[in-house]
Design a protein around this motif. Structure first.
Motif, PDB file in Angstrom:
ATOM      1  N   GLY A 125       0.794  -1.224   0.000  1.00  0.00           N
ATOM      2  CA  GLY A 125       0.000   0.000   0.000  1.00  0.00           C
ATOM      3  C   GLY A 125       0.825   1.271   0.000  1.00  0.00           C
ATOM      4  N   LEU A 126       1.920   1.264   0.726  1.00  0.00           N
ATOM      5  CA  LEU A 126       2.739   2.466   0.845  1.00  0.00           C
ATOM      6  C   LEU A 126       3.489   2.808  -0.433  1.00  0.00           C
ATOM      7  N   ARG A 127       3.442   1.927  -1.418  1.00  0.00           N
ATOM      8  CA  ARG A 127       4.027   2.253  -2.722  1.00  0.00           C
ATOM      9  C   ARG A 127       3.171   3.290  -3.451  1.00  0.00           C
ATOM     10  N   GLY A 128       1.925   3.413  -3.024  1.00  0.00           N
ATOM     11  CA  GLY A 128       1.021   4.379  -3.638  1.00  0.00           C
ATOM     12  C   GLY A 128       0.340   3.841  -4.878  1.00  0.00           C
ATOM     13  N   HIS A 129      -0.557   4.664  -5.441  1.00  0.00           N
ATOM     14  CA  HIS A 129      -1.338   4.290  -6.618  1.00  0.00           C
ATOM     15  C   HIS A 129      -1.995   2.939  -6.403  1.00  0.00           C
ATOM     16  N   CYS A 130      -2.707   2.818  -5.290  1.00  0.00           N
ATOM     17  CA  CYS A 130      -3.253   1.536  -4.870  1.00  0.00           C
ATOM     18  C   CYS A 130      -4.633   1.719  -4.259  1.00  0.00           C
ATOM     19  N   VAL A 131      -5.556   0.837  -4.629  1.00  0.00           N
ATOM     20  CA  VAL A 131      -6.875   0.769  -3.993  1.00  0.00           C
ATOM     21  C   VAL A 131      -6.889  -0.522  -3.198  1.00  0.00           C
ATOM     22  N   MET A 132      -6.862  -0.391  -1.877  1.00  0.00           N
ATOM     23  CA  MET A 132      -6.804  -1.557  -1.002  1.00  0.00           C
ATOM     24  C   MET A 132      -8.174  -1.853  -0.406  1.00  0.00           C
ATOM     25  N   VAL A 133      -8.535  -3.122  -0.396  1.00  0.00           N
ATOM     26  CA  VAL A 133      -9.844  -3.546   0.090  1.00  0.00           C
ATOM     27  C   VAL A 133      -9.679  -4.518   1.251  1.00  0.00           C
ATOM     28  N   GLY A 134     -10.486  -4.353   2.286  1.00  0.00           N
ATOM     29  CA  GLY A 134     -10.443  -5.286   3.404  1.00  0.00           C
ATOM     30  C   GLY A 134     -11.436  -4.933   4.480  1.00  0.00           C
ATOM     31  N   ARG A 135     -11.077  -5.262   5.729  1.00  0.00           N
ATOM     32  CA  ARG A 135     -11.938  -4.978   6.866  1.00  0.00           C
ATOM     33  C   ARG A 135     -11.255  -4.062   7.882  1.00  0.00           C
ATOM     34  N   ASP A 136      -9.938  -3.871   7.727  1.00  0.00           N
ATOM     35  CA  ASP A 136      -9.227  -3.013   8.678  1.00  0.00           C
ATOM     36  C   ASP A 136      -8.159  -2.167   7.992  1.00  0.00           C
ATOM     37  N   ILE A 137      -8.362  -1.859   6.716  1.00  0.00           N
ATOM     38  CA  ILE A 137      -7.359  -1.091   5.975  1.00  0.00           C
ATOM     39  C   ILE A 137      -7.255   0.325   6.535  1.00  0.00           C
ATOM     40  N   GLY A 138      -8.388   0.991   6.665  1.00  0.00           N
ATOM     41  CA  GLY A 138      -8.378   2.369   7.143  1.00  0.00           C
ATOM     42  C   GLY A 138      -8.054   2.518   8.607  1.00  0.00           C
ATOM     43  N   THR A 139      -8.271   1.446   9.394  1.00  0.00           N
ATOM     44  CA  THR A 139      -8.033   1.527  10.840  1.00  0.00           C
ATOM     45  C   THR A 139      -6.674   0.980  11.261  1.00  0.00           C
ATOM     46  N   VAL A 140      -6.169  -0.048  10.568  1.00  0.00           N
ATOM     47  CA  VAL A 140      -4.946  -0.715  11.013  1.00  0.00           C
ATOM     48  C   VAL A 140      -3.867  -0.780   9.931  1.00  0.00           C
ATOM     49  N   VAL A 141      -4.206  -1.309   8.773  1.00  0.00           N
ATOM     50  CA  VAL A 141      -3.203  -1.564   7.746  1.00  0.00           C
ATOM     51  C   VAL A 141      -2.638  -0.271   7.161  1.00  0.00           C
ATOM     52  N   LEU A 142      -3.524   0.655   6.800  1.00  0.00           N
ATOM     53  CA  LEU A 142      -3.081   1.883   6.154  1.00  0.00           C
ATOM     54  C   LEU A 142      -3.859   3.086   6.704  1.00  0.00           C
ATOM     55  N   PRO A 143      -3.658   3.380   7.984  1.00  0.00           N
ATOM     56  CA  PRO A 143      -4.403   4.492   8.593  1.00  0.00           C
ATOM     57  C   PRO A 143      -4.053   5.854   7.984  1.00  0.00           C
ATOM     58  N   GLU A 144      -2.933   5.924   7.260  1.00  0.00           N
ATOM     59  CA  GLU A 144      -2.545   7.171   6.628  1.00  0.00           C
ATOM     60  C   GLU A 144      -3.071   7.292   5.198  1.00  0.00           C
ATOM     61  N   ALA A 145      -3.974   6.397   4.794  1.00  0.00           N
ATOM     62  CA  ALA A 145      -4.537   6.445   3.443  1.00  0.00           C
ATOM     63  C   ALA A 145      -5.128   7.822   3.145  1.00  0.00           C
TER      64      ALA A 145
END
Length: 236
Positions: A125-145
């Motif tokens: 995700g941190l490479r950018g230009h990415c749409v990430m899908v899941g259940r905790d992306i915005g809260t845990v995996v990529l909170p800086e999205a």
């Protein structure tokens, strides 16, 4: 020139429409479509194959830290949206089996498994230009999205969608069984101690009940424009 968000997180419960929306959005933007849920399915498949069970949390967590899971662009025109590779083996369709479906929530609730998968998801995700899908992306995996979206829908609507997907693939399907499994999965996902299913505080919540795919996409596009406009104003 308005700057589009580089990292977009789309979360929500099973069959809320997040994968469909994310795939179409990624294609429009020319971004990587990364459905993180397939990684947990791949770990579940590995555990069922190699351990014969998902009940041993320590063993499953150790396995998660050892297996090599990769997500790549689709190599075949058989309806897949990407390839899922487990230690180099194409398991794209195997991870959609009933056995995996019945066990993936339990596996994904193990802290050791989540840590192993989260580390890899963040790197992508941190490479950018990415749409990430899941259940905790915005809260845990990529909170800086740059943009966080949380899709919701009633259990009945989500079960109907999954039922229709199964029928379209020529699979036997029982709506009532799917609905009950969906409700159980929601309970597990929302009450687990590690990374429970919930929207990030700054996520934009979209209720997809009664909305077509294009209508949901329209709302997402509006959020993209708002985000880009805010970025432009911030930078003068």
């Amino acid at each position: 020139m308005k700057k589009k968000p580089s990292t977009i997180a789309i979360d929500g419960p099973a069959a809320s429409g997040k994968s469909t929306i994310a795939e179409k959005l990624a294609r429009e933007l020319g971004y990587l479509f990364f459905d993180t849920g397939v990684m947990y399915r791949a770990v579940t498949l590995a555990a069922l194959r190699r351990l014969g069970t998902v009940e041993d949390e320590t063993a499953v967590s150790q396995l998660a830290a050892e297996v090599d899971i990769d997500i790549t662009p689709p190599s075949k025109e058989d309806g897949r949206k990407y390839d899922v590779l487990l230690d180099g083996e194409d398991v794209t369709w195997e991870i959609r089996s009933r056995e995996v479906e019945a066990s993936v929530s339990q596996v994904s609730a193990y802290p050791g498994v989540r840590k192993a998968m989260t580390d890899q998801q963040r790197r992508i995700g941190l490479r950018g230009h990415c749409v990430m899908v899941g259940r905790d992306i915005g809260t845990v995996v990529l909170p800086e999205a740059d943009l966080k979206i949380y899709l919701v829908a009633s259990p009945e609507e989500r079960a109907r969608r999954r039922h229709q997907e199964n029928l379209q693939r020529g699979l036997a399907s029982d709506y009532s069984a799917i609905l009950q499994a969906m409700i159980r999965r929601d309970q597990i996902d929302s009450t687990r101690q590690v990374a429970p299913l919930k929207p990030a505080e700054d996520a934009h919540i979209i209720d997809t009940d009664g909305l077509s795919i294009e209508e949901v996409l329209g709302r997402v596009r509006s959020l993209l424009e708002d985000c880009a406009r805010a970025e432009t104003d911030l930078n003068g």
